[in-house]
Scaffold this motif. Structure first.
Motif, mmCIF file in Angstrom:
data_model
loop_
_atom_site.group_PDB
_atom_site.id
_atom_site.type_symbol
_atom_site.label_atom_id
_atom_site.label_comp_id
_atom_site.label_asym_id
_atom_site.label_seq_id
_atom_site.Cartn_x
_atom_site.Cartn_y
_atom_site.Cartn_z
ATOM 1 N N UNK A 6 9.215 -14.691 24.338
ATOM 2 C CA UNK A 6 9.136 -13.236 24.200
ATOM 3 C C UNK A 6 8.815 -12.927 22.743
ATOM 4 N N UNK A 7 7.781 -12.129 22.496
ATOM 5 C CA UNK A 7 7.320 -11.898 21.135
ATOM 6 C C UNK A 7 6.988 -10.431 20.917
ATOM 7 N N UNK A 8 7.279 -9.957 19.692
ATOM 8 C CA UNK A 8 7.076 -8.542 19.374
ATOM 9 C C UNK A 8 5.624 -8.201 19.115
ATOM 10 N N UNK A 33 -0.007 -16.072 15.077
ATOM 11 C CA UNK A 33 -0.075 -16.694 16.407
ATOM 12 C C UNK A 33 1.038 -17.718 16.631
ATOM 13 N N UNK A 34 2.157 -17.578 15.928
ATOM 14 C CA UNK A 34 3.311 -18.466 16.098
ATOM 15 C C UNK A 34 4.389 -17.709 16.876
ATOM 16 N N UNK A 35 4.064 -17.411 18.119
ATOM 17 C CA UNK A 35 4.849 -16.447 18.885
ATOM 18 C C UNK A 35 6.269 -16.915 19.181
ATOM 19 N N UNK A 36 6.497 -18.219 19.318
ATOM 20 C CA UNK A 36 7.846 -18.684 19.630
ATOM 21 C C UNK A 36 8.781 -18.595 18.424
ATOM 22 N N UNK A 37 8.244 -18.205 17.275
ATOM 23 C CA UNK A 37 9.052 -18.029 16.064
ATOM 24 C C UNK A 37 9.247 -16.551 15.729
ATOM 25 N N UNK A 38 8.943 -15.679 16.683
ATOM 26 C CA UNK A 38 9.021 -14.229 16.466
ATOM 27 C C UNK A 38 10.342 -13.820 15.819
ATOM 28 N N UNK A 39 10.248 -12.949 14.820
ATOM 29 C CA UNK A 39 11.429 -12.474 14.089
ATOM 30 C C UNK A 39 12.235 -11.421 14.842
ATOM 31 N N UNK A 46 19.371 -22.262 11.848
ATOM 32 C CA UNK A 46 19.238 -21.805 10.464
ATOM 33 C C UNK A 46 18.401 -20.556 10.328
ATOM 34 N N UNK A 47 17.659 -20.184 11.375
ATOM 35 C CA UNK A 47 16.835 -18.979 11.378
ATOM 36 C C UNK A 47 16.842 -18.381 12.779
ATOM 37 N N UNK A 48 16.454 -17.135 12.872
ATOM 38 C CA UNK A 48 16.264 -16.516 14.177
ATOM 39 C C UNK A 48 14.930 -16.963 14.757
ATOM 40 N N UNK A 49 14.945 -17.361 16.025
ATOM 41 C CA UNK A 49 13.699 -17.683 16.724
ATOM 42 C C UNK A 49 13.575 -16.758 17.922
ATOM 43 N N UNK A 50 12.460 -16.824 18.608
ATOM 44 C CA UNK A 50 12.151 -15.825 19.634
ATOM 45 C C UNK A 50 13.130 -15.864 20.801
ATOM 46 N N UNK A 51 13.159 -14.773 21.538
ATOM 47 C CA UNK A 51 13.870 -14.761 22.806
ATOM 48 C C UNK A 51 13.099 -15.534 23.854
ATOM 49 N N UNK A 52 13.845 -16.029 24.856
ATOM 50 C CA UNK A 52 13.244 -16.746 25.985
ATOM 51 C C UNK A 52 13.909 -16.241 27.262
ATOM 52 N N UNK A 53 13.138 -16.030 28.296
ATOM 53 C CA UNK A 53 13.698 -15.554 29.560
ATOM 54 C C UNK A 53 14.661 -16.586 30.150
#
Length: 391
Positions: free
Chosen positions: A88-90, A99-105, A119-126
């Motif tokens: 899930x990407x903003x 284009x690094x959607x799985x690392x969405x902030x 250590x960082x926030x990564x994207x949401x996943x269903x």
């Protein structure tokens, strides 16, 4: 609606739960027409993935028809048939712009949980734990899809649901794995794991110019598919020394140019520390992934070769021969799939007839059969490789 619901370790059930609703202006609601079980779903039911809660709805591979549209959605209307990326990407943060959607902030509403493990926030996943957003998954009759203008893609009428479904995950995952392997024309590519992701990695390696593809597993039906559908040479064992020696024999002592780990956290194999690692995980309930495939790859890959890791790892991985990887100057590429990057080009390949992704399906069931289907898939019964369910 009916949905597959998590009730604890190795306990998933079909329950009646509230229908999803539009929560943000960019949401759509999808009536699911096809959904699938992924190998990484087993990390949830096995208790390896932390922060699962009773009542969570599973599933991150799904597609269907849009039945409700948020007021800000521009790309879609009711009745559109779409497949949905599992990430899930903003669409507008620095990582999405690259284009690094799985690392969405911005798409993970639980950034503190994510930071605690990475250590960082990564994207949401269903359907994949509260560390990854706590989003309800698609093994259900309906699902809410946020950031709809960024994620889903329309599936043309010329393609069946089964041809479009795997754009949600395993086709882009296999393709990105092959792309990350830096394959040059004529290269020898070794792929550990002939499950669904491995099968698409084999196909993708050929698309990117591999000269030889060697597939490694110990499950006969998966190896048979790799040979017949993927035209791969096979090594039919996961024994550490047997795999190494066979690869050296097949490559005149050089090792494969690229090695791909399409297995991940719950791989099987042999290592002198294996029983210790599994016992520690059991006693401490620690998220500890098994090291067997990484051990084999780092020892087998040619000097200055490339290691690609699409397989999901969770928590710690002990007894990895990092010294071998460093001294051999191996390049390592890995990550969750940036699915949105690959949707259009891979859809074009399907439309052009270069691949029919439905080749991997072995079991077609009703969503009501999901609990039993999980058992069949997990235990590799009935020659099961990929399960697709219809709500």
């Amino acid at each position: 609606m009916r949905a597959l619901v998590y009730h604890g370790r190795n306990d998933v059930r079909i329950d009646n739960v509230p229908d999803p609703k539009i929560e943000e202006a960019g949401d759509v609601i999808i009536k699911v027409t096809k959904t699938a079980i992924c190998g990484s779903d087993l990390h949830l039911v096995d208790g390896l993935m932390p922060t699962m809660e009773e009542g969570d709805i599973l599933g991150h591979e799904f597609m269907g028809e849009i039945v409700e549209v948020g007021s800000a959605v521009q790309k879609f209307k009711k009745g559109d048939r779409v497949v949905v990326p599992f990430t899930i990407a903003c669409g507008h943060c620095q990582f999405c712009d690259d284009d690094l959607y799985s690392l969405c902030d911005n798409s993970n509403p639980n950034p503190d949980l994510s930071k605690a493990s990475t250590g960082h926030s990564i994207s949401g996943i269903f359907g994949y734990s509260h560390t990854l957003g706590g989003y309800s998954g698609g093994q259900a009759e309906y699902v809410r899809v946020p950031y709809a203008d960024v994620g889903p893609i329309k599936v043309p009428d010329s393609l069946s649901d089964e041809q479009g479904l795997f754009l949600s995950d395993i086709f882009p995952t296999g393709y990105m794995a092959a792309e990350n392997a830096n394959i040059k024309p004529g290269d020898t590519v070794a792929i550990w794991g002939c499950g669904p992701v491995g099968q698409f990695t084999i196909k993708s390696a050929w698309m990117l110019g591999a000269g030889r593809v060697i597939a490694i597993d110990d499950v006969p039906e998966r190896l048979d598919m790799a040979e017949k559908q993927g035209r791969a040479e096979t090594i039919r064992t996961t024994n550490r020394m047997d795999v190494y020696e066979k690869l050296m024999e097949m490559t005149n002592g050089k090792g494969p140019d690229s090695c791909i780990d399409a297995v991940g956290a719950e791989c099987h194999g042999d290592t002198m520390f294996g029983k210790v690692i599994d016992k520690t995980k059991e006693v401490l309930h620690a998220p500890m992934s098994r090291p067997y495939v990484l051990q084999q790859i780092m020892m087998s890959c040619k000097k200055a070769g490339t290691l690609s890791i699409p397989g999901v790892y969770i928590g710690m991985v002990n007894e990895v021969p990092f010294g071998a990887a460093m001294n051999k100057a191996l390049q390592i590429n890995m990550g969750q799939t940036h699915v949105q990057r690959y949707l259009k080009p891979l859809l074009a390949k399907i439309e052009a007839g270069e691949i029919d992704p439905s080749f991997v399906i072995t079991h077609r069931l009703s969503l009501d059969d999901a609990p039993k289907a999980y058992e069949t898939f997990k235990n590799k019964e009935d020659n099961c490789i990929k399960v697709v369910m219809t709500p």
